[in-house]
Structures are given as C-alpha cells and as structure tokens.
Design an enzyme around this catalytic site. Structure first.
Site, short mmCIF file in Angstrom:
data_model
loop_
_atom_site.label_atom_id
_atom_site.label_comp_id
_atom_site.label_asym_id
_atom_site.label_seq_id
_atom_site.Cartn_x
_atom_site.Cartn_y
_atom_site.Cartn_z
N LYS A 146 0.83 -1.19 0.00
CA LYS A 146 0.00 0.00 0.00
C LYS A 146 0.87 1.25 0.00
O LYS A 146 2.03 1.17 0.42
CB LYS A 146 -0.96 0.01 1.18
N TYR B 202 -3.12 4.28 6.21
CA TYR B 202 -3.56 3.51 7.38
C TYR B 202 -4.81 4.10 8.03
O TYR B 202 -5.82 3.38 8.18
CB TYR B 202 -2.42 3.38 8.40
#
Length: 381
Positions: free
Chosen positions: A114, A197
């Site tokens: 990510k 996140y």
C-alpha cells in the site's frame, strides 16, 4: 499456469502445494517484515529477488539460500522463466504499476504494498490489467487479517458502539532525513506513506466511504532536514455519509505515536497501538460506563496476509483486500491533495465498495525474527 512445483508437507502428513514468490524491491519492509515469515506460511516459498542494487540483493539472497537474483531491467526475463507464480511488490509507491502490470499480463499473481499506487489513474490501470489477466491482484493491507482490528470491526457490526459519530487518529514517526521518503515530494511523504492507514481504518470501521474532504492542512518544519517540497505533517477532516466526522494527523516529524479512537452513541474503542507490526495491538473499550482493556496476541501480520493470498491462489478464491480496496483509498488521498493545493473543501466522486472485510479471514501466525537488514544503496531505483 502450473502452481506449486515445490511441494511441502501439510500438517496431516500429506504433500501441500506452495506458491513460488519473487520479492520486487528490497527495502526495509521487504527484508524486515515480509521475507522472514514466508517459510512458516506453509503454502508459500521465496524463490527469487528483484532489485536495483544487485550487490546488495546477492547479500540478501545469501541469507535465504537463494540463487535467483534479477535486476529491475531483467524483470521480463523472470516473468518468462516459469520459476515463479507470484510477486510481492515492495518498491517505492510510484513504481508499483511498473512491475505489477507486466506481471499480471504474464499471468503472475501480484501482492502489492500500500498505497496501491500514487494516483487513481495508475490504480485503474492496474485493475484493468487484473481484469484482462488470469492472475489475482491484492493490496497488501495486513491489518485486514489482524486479530485486534477484526475484533473492533466485529463489535461495531454487532452494534456495541451504537451509531458511529466520530473517528480520530494520530500516526507519527521521526523519519531520518537520509531516507528516500524525505526527498521525493508529496508521493514519498507521510500522506501517501502513512495516511493510507487511518484512511483505510476509517473505511473499514465505518463500513462506508468518505463523501467529502472538509479540510486538509499541511506543515513543513525547516529544522527537520527534509527537502522542503512536501508537508512533513498533515491534518485532515473527512465527512462520512450521515454526517459522522473522521479526523487524522500523520507526521514524519513527531515522536512515535500510533493510535485511533472511534466513538459512537453507546460506546467507543481506542486502539493504541493501532497500525503497527512487531507488537501486540490493544483495545481500551468503553461501553456505557463499563470500561475494559484487552491486549491481543502479537502475530506475524505479513506472513499471515501472504498465507491468505496464497490460499486464494491455490483454491482460486477472490481476494480481499483487492485492487478496488486500494483504489478506494487513493480516491480519498487525491481529494486530500486537492484540498491541500486549493485550501478548499473537496466533494469526493461517488464510490461504492463492492466487498468488505470478512471476519473469517483473520490470521494468527506466530511472530518471527528478522535477520540483519542489508541496506540498498538507493531504494528508489
């Protein structure tokens, strides 16, 4: 494609197929977090390394008894070799599509770190490559398999917190100015590197997609030693459907902090730590006037997500988190970038997520120790 020419023994004494992986990019996350746990997944095997620094790659390969080492320029040769089934892409964010798309076009499965890329456009290109391929693409959101995270999702879905009202998070680390992330503009900064996140947590805890970036403010500290072409600290407020508010701060120039709190009409859950690995994640829960704390067993988050991905490959199951999940976060990140640039709120384009986390995908692999890191001369190459 023939998967698992390497066979291991399953727990019942039978032979078990293994997915053969190449690691693309040998920065800290690959060496420290992913590579040490591959062997104990039971269904995955490390067979090759790909790097922009062959000398260092050979040192890493020696630690794992590997012979197959490839330069980035020779990636196509690896894809055509017949020796791998999947790749784990751990290059800098802006080089994800560069390796993921050719792999998918070659029928090689991709587990990609990510954020999925640095723009919705690049993510859509990766998603299109998956759709025309026989291979799978998974965004490496390790917390989608982590016990404390899954427990929080279960409690929210069961209604323990009531109607969700607010989310707040602070996620910071003091970044070394010599790190490549400190000299590659906003795409290497905390918004792209760390912001995924809390954005992802907002989406999986609410089970909804943000509709507006209400505000985004950035700060640059001249004393940090970072290149002054990006905000080393960013504060964001998002509006959720129904009017709930979600806020977070990410920073490269604050002492380490890793926390979130989600609050509803009946209760709240505070997680601290909330996003980290190599440690046990914890809850402080308040339901009405009842207050409790819980610490969840530390797990090998990286090995767990690879075990899940390999299982999906071996049994031809759809993955979660998929490419659409990575695209959903980039939709929000792009809105934040526009808000930073204009100083104005940004209504986000409509988006419907077709799949959410299944609590049954939780993983519980025991933690493992990493060997000493071998530093690459230039992780961005």
């Amino acid at each position: 494609m023939s998967i698992g020419t390497s066979l291991g023994m399953g727990g019942d004494g039978t032979q078990q197929r293994k997915v053969r992986y190449a690691i693309v990019g040998l920065g800290d996350i690959a060496q420290e977090a992913m590579m040490p746990g591959i062997a104990h997944t039971g269904n995955s095997e490390l067979v090759a390394l790909v790097s922009g620094d062959l000398d260092k790659a050979r040192q890493v390969a020696e630690n794992y008894g590997l012979d197959a080492v490839y330069a980035y320029e020779d990636f196509a040769e690896l894809l055509a070799s017949g020796t791998i089934d999947a790749v784990y892409v751990a290059t800098p964010n802006w080089r994800h599509a560069e390796f993921a798309i050719p792999a998918l076009d070659a029928g090689i499965h991709v587990l990609c770190e990510k954020p999925l890329e640095i723009s919705v456009e690049h993510a859509q290109a990766m998603l299109a490559a998956e759709r025309r391929s026989t291979a799978k693409l998974m965004t490496a959101y390790r917390l989608h398999f982590e016990p404390a995270t899954i427990d929080a999702i279960n409690r929210i879905r069961a209604g323990e917190l009531g109607e969700l009202i607010a989310f707040s998070s602070c996620f910071a680390q003091m970044l070394d100015p010599a790190n490549h992330r400190a000299r590659n503009g906003i795409e290497g900064g905390p918004l792209f590197d760390m912001g995924a996140y809390p954005i992802n947590a907002i989406r999986y805890l609410f089970g909804e997609e943000p509709v507006e970036v209400v505000s985004a403010i950035g700060s640059r500290h001249s004393e940090s030693g970072y290149a002054q072409d990006f905000d080393d600290t960013v504060a964001v407020t998002l509006r959720m459907p129904g009017g709930a508010i979600a806020q977070f701060v990410v920073s490269y120039y604050a002492n380490t902090v890793d926390s979130l709190v989600i609050a509803g009409t009946k209760g709240s859950i505070q997680m601290r730590p909330a996003y980290g690995f190599g440690m046990a994640l914890r809850h402080q829960r308040i339901i009405g006037e009842d207050e409790r704390e819980a610490s969840f067993a530390e797990t090998d988050q990286f090995g767990g997500q690879m075990r899940y991905f390999s299982d999906c490959i071996l049994h031809d199951r759809a993955v979660e988190p998929d490419a659409e999940e990575g695209l959903a976060d980039l939709r929000v990140i792009e809105g934040i970038v526009r808000a930073l640039e204009t100083g104005q709120p940004q209504v986000l384009p409509p988006f419907t997520r077709t799949r959410r986390i299944d609590p049954e995908q939780v993983q519980g692999l025991s933690p493992v120790s990493a060997p000493d890191l071998v530093k690459v001369s230039d992780p961005t190459r």
